[in-house]
Design an enzyme around this catalytic site. Sequence first.
Site, short mmCIF file in Angstrom:
data_model
loop_
_atom_site.label_atom_id
_atom_site.label_comp_id
_atom_site.label_asym_id
_atom_site.label_seq_id
_atom_site.Cartn_x
_atom_site.Cartn_y
_atom_site.Cartn_z
N LYS A 146 8.65 -4.68 9.84
CA LYS A 146 7.41 -4.93 9.11
C LYS A 146 6.54 -5.94 9.86
O LYS A 146 5.32 -5.83 9.89
CB LYS A 146 7.75 -5.45 7.70
CG LYS A 146 6.55 -5.79 6.88
CD LYS A 146 6.93 -6.02 5.43
CE LYS A 146 5.70 -6.49 4.66
NZ LYS A 146 5.69 -6.09 3.28
N MET A 172 -0.64 0.66 -0.88
CA MET A 172 0.57 0.61 -1.70
C MET A 172 1.74 -0.06 -0.99
O MET A 172 2.87 0.42 -1.04
CB MET A 172 0.93 2.04 -2.14
CG MET A 172 -0.21 2.74 -2.88
SD MET A 172 -0.91 1.78 -4.26
CE MET A 172 0.24 2.24 -5.54
N ARG A 173 1.47 -1.18 -0.34
CA ARG A 173 2.53 -1.96 0.31
C ARG A 173 2.33 -3.44 0.03
O ARG A 173 1.18 -3.88 -0.07
CB ARG A 173 2.43 -1.82 1.84
CG ARG A 173 3.08 -0.64 2.33
CD ARG A 173 2.88 -0.40 3.81
NE ARG A 173 3.26 0.96 3.99
CZ ARG A 173 4.52 1.38 4.08
NH1 ARG A 173 5.51 0.52 4.13
NH2 ARG A 173 4.79 2.66 4.18
N LEU A 174 3.45 -4.16 -0.02
CA LEU A 174 3.35 -5.61 -0.15
C LEU A 174 2.89 -6.19 1.19
O LEU A 174 3.36 -5.77 2.25
CB LEU A 174 4.72 -6.21 -0.48
CG LEU A 174 5.12 -6.29 -1.94
CD1 LEU A 174 6.48 -6.96 -2.06
CD2 LEU A 174 4.09 -7.05 -2.76
N ILE A 175 1.96 -7.13 1.12
CA ILE A 175 1.47 -7.78 2.34
C ILE A 175 2.46 -8.90 2.71
O ILE A 175 2.83 -9.72 1.87
CB ILE A 175 0.06 -8.38 2.10
CG1 ILE A 175 -0.93 -7.28 1.68
CG2 ILE A 175 -0.43 -9.14 3.31
CD1 ILE A 175 -1.38 -6.35 2.76
N HIS A 206 -6.13 -3.63 -9.11
CA HIS A 206 -4.94 -3.02 -9.71
C HIS A 206 -5.33 -2.39 -11.06
O HIS A 206 -6.04 -3.01 -11.84
CB HIS A 206 -3.85 -4.07 -9.90
CG HIS A 206 -2.57 -3.50 -10.41
ND1 HIS A 206 -1.68 -2.81 -9.60
CD2 HIS A 206 -2.04 -3.46 -11.65
CE1 HIS A 206 -0.66 -2.40 -10.32
NE2 HIS A 206 -0.86 -2.78 -11.56
N SER A 255 -11.36 6.38 -3.16
CA SER A 255 -12.60 6.34 -3.96
C SER A 255 -13.14 4.91 -4.06
O SER A 255 -14.35 4.71 -4.07
CB SER A 255 -12.39 6.95 -5.35
OG SER A 255 -11.67 6.09 -6.19
C1 GAR Z 1 -6.67 2.57 -7.65
O1 GAR Z 1 -6.56 2.92 -9.01
C2 GAR Z 1 -6.12 1.18 -7.42
O2 GAR Z 1 -6.35 0.30 -8.47
C3 GAR Z 1 -4.65 1.48 -7.27
O3 GAR Z 1 -4.62 2.65 -6.48
C4 GAR Z 1 -5.75 3.44 -6.81
C5 GAR Z 1 -6.43 3.88 -5.51
O4 GAR Z 1 -7.46 4.79 -5.79
N1 GAR Z 1 -3.95 0.39 -6.66
C6 GAR Z 1 -2.73 0.03 -7.02
O5 GAR Z 1 -2.06 0.60 -7.84
C7 GAR Z 1 -2.20 -1.19 -6.28
N2 GAR Z 1 -1.02 -1.70 -6.89
P1 GAR Z 1 -8.50 5.18 -4.63
O6 GAR Z 1 -7.66 5.56 -3.42
O7 GAR Z 1 -9.24 6.35 -5.18
O8 GAR Z 1 -9.37 3.99 -4.35
#
Ligand code: GAR
Length: 189
Positions: A68, A93-96, A112, A16
């Site tokens: 990696k 959702m991965r560390l760069i 975040h 999103s």
């Molecule tokens: C978002 O809430 C973003 O802040 C979070 O993942 C979601 C992705 O939503 N990111 C993290 O938690 C990173 N640590 P989306 O796929 O709908 O954009």
Amino acid sequence: MSNIVSIAVFASGSGSNFQAIQEAIERGEINAKIELVVTDKPGAYVVERAKVKNIPVAALSPKNFDSKVAYEQAILSKLQECEVKWIVLAGYMRLIGNTLLDPYASKIINIHPSLLPSFPGKDAIGQAMDHRVKVTGVTVHYVDAGMDTGPIIAQRAVTVVDGDREATEQAIHAIEHELYKEALQKTLT
Ligand code: GAR
């Protein structure tokens, strides 16, 4: 508009935030072009969203690489092919690792769903609900080698809807889409 900034959006999930960024670009509110969507989850819904917007996708599963470093090298080649200048993480959702951090020093941004340094890492919204905080929020920050630890660019508070994760999540997403746009307007050069 001059000097359109080439960016790549990295995402692992629904996308999103990717869509909100792309639509802000289409409205002329961010002076950038998404050259590439990078995902580590080939089945993620962000892939469908990118297709609708005719944006190329690099879907690379880390498990198909020996390390990696090899995985990030493959991503780096794609970014270089597209002459990407900034990396925008949107639910990646991965560390760069250093393979990407070194060539993109101070050019990687993340969003975040908490007021960092509270609730870093996975499921920040769940962490906030478990702690029964009344206010949580959204943070946009530069990415360093740590877990959600880089210098903060922007933050906005969101009131937790007591005991209602879905409503809280919706409120956070709405703020994310606005805050990321504002932060990208200021930082992308
Ligand atoms: C978002 O809430 C973003 O802040 C979070 O993942 C979601 C992705 O939503 N990111 C993290 O938690 C990173 N640590 P989306 O796929 O709908 O954009």
